[in-house]
Design a protein around this motif. Sequence first.
Motif, PDB file in Angstrom:
ATOM      1  N   PRO A   1      44.900   5.513  54.680  1.00 33.13           N
ATOM      2  CA  PRO A   1      44.073   4.431  55.785  1.00 33.13           C
ATOM      3  C   PRO A   1      44.189   2.912  55.930  1.00 33.13           C
ATOM      4  N   ASP A   2      45.275   2.384  55.846  1.00 31.89           N
ATOM      5  CA  ASP A   2      45.478   1.159  56.139  1.00 31.89           C
ATOM      6  C   ASP A   2      46.146   1.435  57.443  1.00 31.89           C
ATOM      7  N   HIS A   3      46.911   2.753  57.984  1.00 31.99           N
ATOM      8  CA  HIS A   3      47.332   2.727  59.201  1.00 31.99           C
ATOM      9  C   HIS A   3      46.424   3.299  60.002  1.00 31.99           C
ATOM     10  N   VAL A   4      44.920   3.230  59.858  1.00 33.35           N
ATOM     11  CA  VAL A   4      44.167   3.413  60.742  1.00 33.35           C
ATOM     12  C   VAL A   4      44.517   3.467  62.526  1.00 33.35           C
ATOM     13  N   PRO A   5      44.414   2.033  62.692  1.00 29.52           N
ATOM     14  CA  PRO A   5      45.060   1.005  64.152  1.00 29.52           C
ATOM     15  C   PRO A   5      45.967   2.081  64.067  1.00 29.52           C
ATOM     16  N   LEU A   6      46.785   2.343  64.267  1.00 27.12           N
ATOM     17  CA  LEU A   6      47.861   2.520  64.678  1.00 27.12           C
ATOM     18  C   LEU A   6      48.158   4.296  64.618  1.00 27.12           C
ATOM     19  N   VAL A   7      47.623   4.892  63.859  1.00 30.96           N
ATOM     20  CA  VAL A   7      47.233   6.404  64.279  1.00 30.96           C
ATOM     21  C   VAL A   7      45.607   6.570  65.116  1.00 30.96           C
ATOM     22  N   VAL A   8      45.364   5.905  65.897  1.00 30.25           N
ATOM     23  CA  VAL A   8      44.655   6.303  66.596  1.00 30.25           C
ATOM     24  C   VAL A   8      45.062   5.277  67.775  1.00 30.25           C
ATOM     25  N   ALA A   9      45.231   4.592  67.820  1.00 29.38           N
ATOM     26  CA  ALA A   9      46.448   4.113  69.034  1.00 29.38           C
ATOM     27  C   ALA A   9      47.444   5.017  69.013  1.00 29.38           C
ATOM     28  N   ARG A  10      47.948   5.991  69.281  1.00 28.08           N
ATOM     29  CA  ARG A  10      48.835   7.046  69.149  1.00 28.08           C
ATOM     30  C   ARG A  10      47.586   8.244  69.574  1.00 28.08           C
ATOM     31  N   GLU A  11      46.910   8.911  68.828  1.00 26.70           N
ATOM     32  CA  GLU A  11      46.112   9.976  68.718  1.00 26.70           C
ATOM     33  C   GLU A  11      45.373   9.791  69.473  1.00 26.70           C
ATOM     34  N   LYS A  12      44.943   8.691  70.387  1.00 19.49           N
ATOM     35  CA  LYS A  12      43.518   8.161  71.457  1.00 19.49           C
ATOM     36  C   LYS A  12      45.103   7.414  72.280  1.00 19.49           C
ATOM     37  N   GLY A  13      45.790   7.911  72.453  1.00 18.21           N
ATOM     38  CA  GLY A  13      46.387   7.404  73.875  1.00 18.21           C
ATOM     39  C   GLY A  13      46.719   5.987  74.129  1.00 18.21           C
ATOM     40  N   LEU A  14      46.368   5.135  73.498  1.00 18.05           N
ATOM     41  CA  LEU A  14      46.496   3.960  73.652  1.00 18.05           C
ATOM     42  C   LEU A  14      47.516   3.409  74.177  1.00 18.05           C
TER      43      LEU A  14
ATOM     44  N   VAL B   1      47.233  -1.846  69.436  1.00 17.39           N
ATOM     45  CA  VAL B   1      46.778  -1.605  68.299  1.00 17.39           C
ATOM     46  C   VAL B   1      45.694  -2.669  68.025  1.00 17.39           C
ATOM     47  N   GLU B   2      45.422  -3.782  68.872  1.00 15.61           N
ATOM     48  CA  GLU B   2      43.731  -4.165  69.356  1.00 15.61           C
ATOM     49  C   GLU B   2      42.845  -3.468  69.930  1.00 15.61           C
ATOM     50  N   GLU B   3      43.090  -2.434  70.490  1.00 19.26           N
ATOM     51  CA  GLU B   3      41.784  -1.613  71.162  1.00 19.26           C
ATOM     52  C   GLU B   3      41.501  -0.928  70.292  1.00 19.26           C
ATOM     53  N   ALA B   4      42.895  -0.084  69.676  1.00 15.87           N
ATOM     54  CA  ALA B   4      42.387   0.683  68.733  1.00 15.87           C
ATOM     55  C   ALA B   4      41.635   0.494  67.160  1.00 15.87           C
ATOM     56  N   ALA B   5      42.297  -0.868  66.730  1.00 16.52           N
ATOM     57  CA  ALA B   5      40.695  -1.321  65.797  1.00 16.52           C
ATOM     58  C   ALA B   5      39.692  -2.029  66.115  1.00 16.52           C
ATOM     59  N   ILE B   6      39.371  -2.322  67.404  1.00 14.91           N
ATOM     60  CA  ILE B   6      37.654  -2.430  67.904  1.00 14.91           C
ATOM     61  C   ILE B   6      37.262  -1.158  67.859  1.00 14.91           C
ATOM     62  N   PHE B   7      37.870  -0.025  69.035  1.00  9.80           N
ATOM     63  CA  PHE B   7      37.795   1.363  69.039  1.00  9.80           C
ATOM     64  C   PHE B   7      37.158   1.765  67.313  1.00  9.80           C
ATOM     65  N   ALA B   8      37.884   1.491  66.535  1.00  9.38           N
ATOM     66  CA  ALA B   8      37.645   1.822  64.964  1.00  9.38           C
ATOM     67  C   ALA B   8      36.348   1.580  63.634  1.00  9.38           C
TER      68      ALA B   8
ATOM     69  N   ARG C   1      38.400  -5.081  56.824  1.00 12.31           N
ATOM     70  CA  ARG C   1      39.419  -5.520  56.931  1.00 12.31           C
ATOM     71  C   ARG C   1      40.506  -5.705  58.069  1.00 12.31           C
ATOM     72  N   PHE C   2      40.820  -4.531  59.015  1.00 10.64           N
ATOM     73  CA  PHE C   2      41.234  -4.717  60.084  1.00 10.64           C
ATOM     74  C   PHE C   2      41.820  -6.112  60.918  1.00 10.64           C
ATOM     75  N   ALA C   3      42.659  -6.657  61.114  1.00  9.58           N
ATOM     76  CA  ALA C   3      42.571  -6.942  62.047  1.00  9.58           C
ATOM     77  C   ALA C   3      41.713  -7.039  63.971  1.00  9.58           C
ATOM     78  N   LYS C   4      40.970  -7.976  64.533  1.00  8.05           N
ATOM     79  CA  LYS C   4      40.904  -7.353  65.950  1.00  8.05           C
ATOM     80  C   LYS C   4      41.514  -8.137  66.619  1.00  8.05           C
ATOM     81  N   ARG C   5      42.321  -9.260  66.150  1.00  8.52           N
ATOM     82  CA  ARG C   5      42.967 -10.017  67.227  1.00  8.52           C
ATOM     83  C   ARG C   5      44.555 -10.357  66.197  1.00  8.52           C
ATOM     84  N   PRO C   6      44.906  -8.710  66.546  1.00  9.60           N
ATOM     85  CA  PRO C   6      46.201  -8.678  65.635  1.00  9.60           C
ATOM     86  C   PRO C   6      47.381  -9.863  65.936  1.00  9.60           C
TER      87      PRO C   6
END
Length: 316
Positions: free
Chosen positions: A38-51, A235-242, A275-280
């Motif tokens: 789960p530490d990698h959620v922004p990376l995975v979401v950015a890939r899976e969501k097409g970001l 990654v930023e868009e994915a972190a905010i989406f999450a 804890r995910f950076a919202k301004r990576p």
Amino acid sequence: MIVRSLLAATGFALAALGPAPALAADKLTVLLEWFVNPDHVPLVVAREKGLFAARGLDVDLVPPADPSAPPRLLAAGQADVAVHYQPNLMLDVKAGLPLVRFGTLVETPLTTVMVRADGPVKTLADLKGRKVGYSVAGTEEAVLSTMLESAGLSLSDVEMVNVNFALTPSLLSGNVDATVGAYRNFELTQMRLEGHEGRAFFPEEHGVPAYDELILVTSRDKIADPRLPRFVEAVEEAAIFATNHPDEALALFLKAYPDLDDELNRRAFADTLPRFAKRPAALDAARYERFAAYMQSKGLLDTVPPLADYAVELAR
């Protein structure tokens, strides 16, 4: 009439060629610091969501066969980006690896000193004369040393035991009385699910300056790569989406890695989300320089290097 005929002929010729092919996305290889979690959620979401794809990127997330290898592989040009730890980056730069931080994934410390809640250690002072398990020499010893100092102790008051990443099993079996390096968003839940409550002491509450646990690094010769700002934006868009849609983000993560669909990873996701950076892309220069000075004070660095030697904020 002649002009119209020429235009018609041109149109027929273009039609015969078919639609223009889409431009191929730019490949980007990202080495993870550990197995997917789960530490990698922004990376995975950015890939899976097409970001990533929306920014013309084809990103490959690669777990390491050897967790110590990604910095060396990155420096050798075998990847474009790696997920890394802020303290370890400083040691790698000291060792001559040309690595630079350009983004943040997890912006708070995750590591802890952990004990069993039903054990004899209620405060850090209770560690006197006890065994402490660790996995990585250097930074973990420095963190423990500082935390012990806050309780009037030193490293000489404890026995350090290398448990080779088996932090939770070593603690639960009684082989050690405490561990340093266990993550607050993972091992605490792991212990609870195995029927044992844990107690965590947080470094930033016991004298250790706050730092970024997980960062994004690249090699110095790639710092001007135009793919990197697009990568960080996704990654930023994915972190905010999450943050805004945690259930949807978790569903995307578990759909991509169904073998992680268990209670431990679901709880770890919830614990990691804040804890995910919202301004990576943002770089807190004072924070980085403060931690570098701390590492020098603990003997991990000979000198405090210029910030630009190891961390930058990309132009966007």
